[in-house]
Design an enzyme around this catalytic site. Sequence first.
Site: not given
Ligand code: PXP
Length: 254
Positions: A12, A15, A48, A50, A54, A75, A106, A156
Site C-alpha cells: 500500500n 503514505h 486508497h 479517500r 488526503r 480501495e 464497532t 479482507e
Molecule cells: N487494508 C486495508 C483495507 C486498508 O484500508 C489499509 C490501510 O489502512 C491497509 C490494508 C494497510 O494498512 P497499513 O497501512 O496499516 O499497513
Amino acid sequence: MPSDKSLRLGVNVDHVATIRNARGGTHPDPVRAARLAAAAGADGITAHLREDRRHIVDADIERLMAEIELPLNFEMAATEEMLAIALRHRPHAACIVPEKREERTTEGGLDAAGGHNRLRPLVGSLADAGIRVSLFIEADPKQLEAAVALQAPVVELHTGAYCDACLEGDGAAAGRELARLTDAASLGAALGLEVHAGHGLTYDTVTPIAALPAVRELNIGHFLVGEAVFVGLEAAILQMRTLMDAARAETLEA
Ligand code: PXP
C-alpha cells in the site's frame, strides 16, 4: 506464477503520498514507490483514494494504472463518485472500505451486514465491469455471511485490533484477536470466499497472520513506508516478504 498455496503481498503506497502532500509538489512519488515495490517482489499495489484526497489523489490512480504492471487493488468508499472512478479505470480489484462512522462496525470494518441494500448494487456494478470485489470487514461470522450474500468473492480481514493489542503488550487480547482472525479465515474459506488480511501489520505481528493457511494475500503499507525511512523501501519489503514466506513454509510443512 505463484503456487495455489502462496501468500501474496500487496504494498500500500498511500503514505508515500501522505509525505508528498505534507509539502505539496511531487516528491516522494507513490508511483515510483510502486515501481520499487514491484522490483522488490510485491505481487500487487494497493492505493486508497479517500473522499478527502488526503494522500492518494486522482492523478496517482491514473498513473498507477498506466505505468505499473502489477495488479492495482483500488480501495474505495461505497459512494457513487468512487464507483464512477473505479468503472473508468477498471483496476484488477476494488476493496470497499468504510470512511464514515455509520458505515463501520464497532471494531472498524465495513458493516457489510447492516449495509446490504446499499452495497449490493455497488458490488454488482463493479463485478459486471470485471473488477474483483473485496470487502474490508471484521473477523466476524455475521460479516462473512453478509459478504457471501452480497456476492463479493473476496474479504479482507481487519487485523487492526490484533496489531493494537500486540503494540500495547496485551498478550491475552492479542491471543483473543488472533483466535478470532483464525476462525474467520477458516470460515471464510469454507464459505468459498478468498481471504485477505491487513491493517497495522509489522515485522512483529505479521508471522501468525501469514501462517494462516486460508489467507491468500496481505496488504501492508504504513509500516513499510515508515521502515523505508531507515532501510529503504526495497529492503523493508524484502524483509517483510522473508517473514511471510518463512511463516508460510512452516504452515505448509505442518
Ligand atoms: N487494508 C486495508 C483495507 C486498508 O484500508 C489499509 C490501510 O489502512 C491497509 C490494508 C494497510 O494498512 P497499513 O497501512 O496499516 O499497513
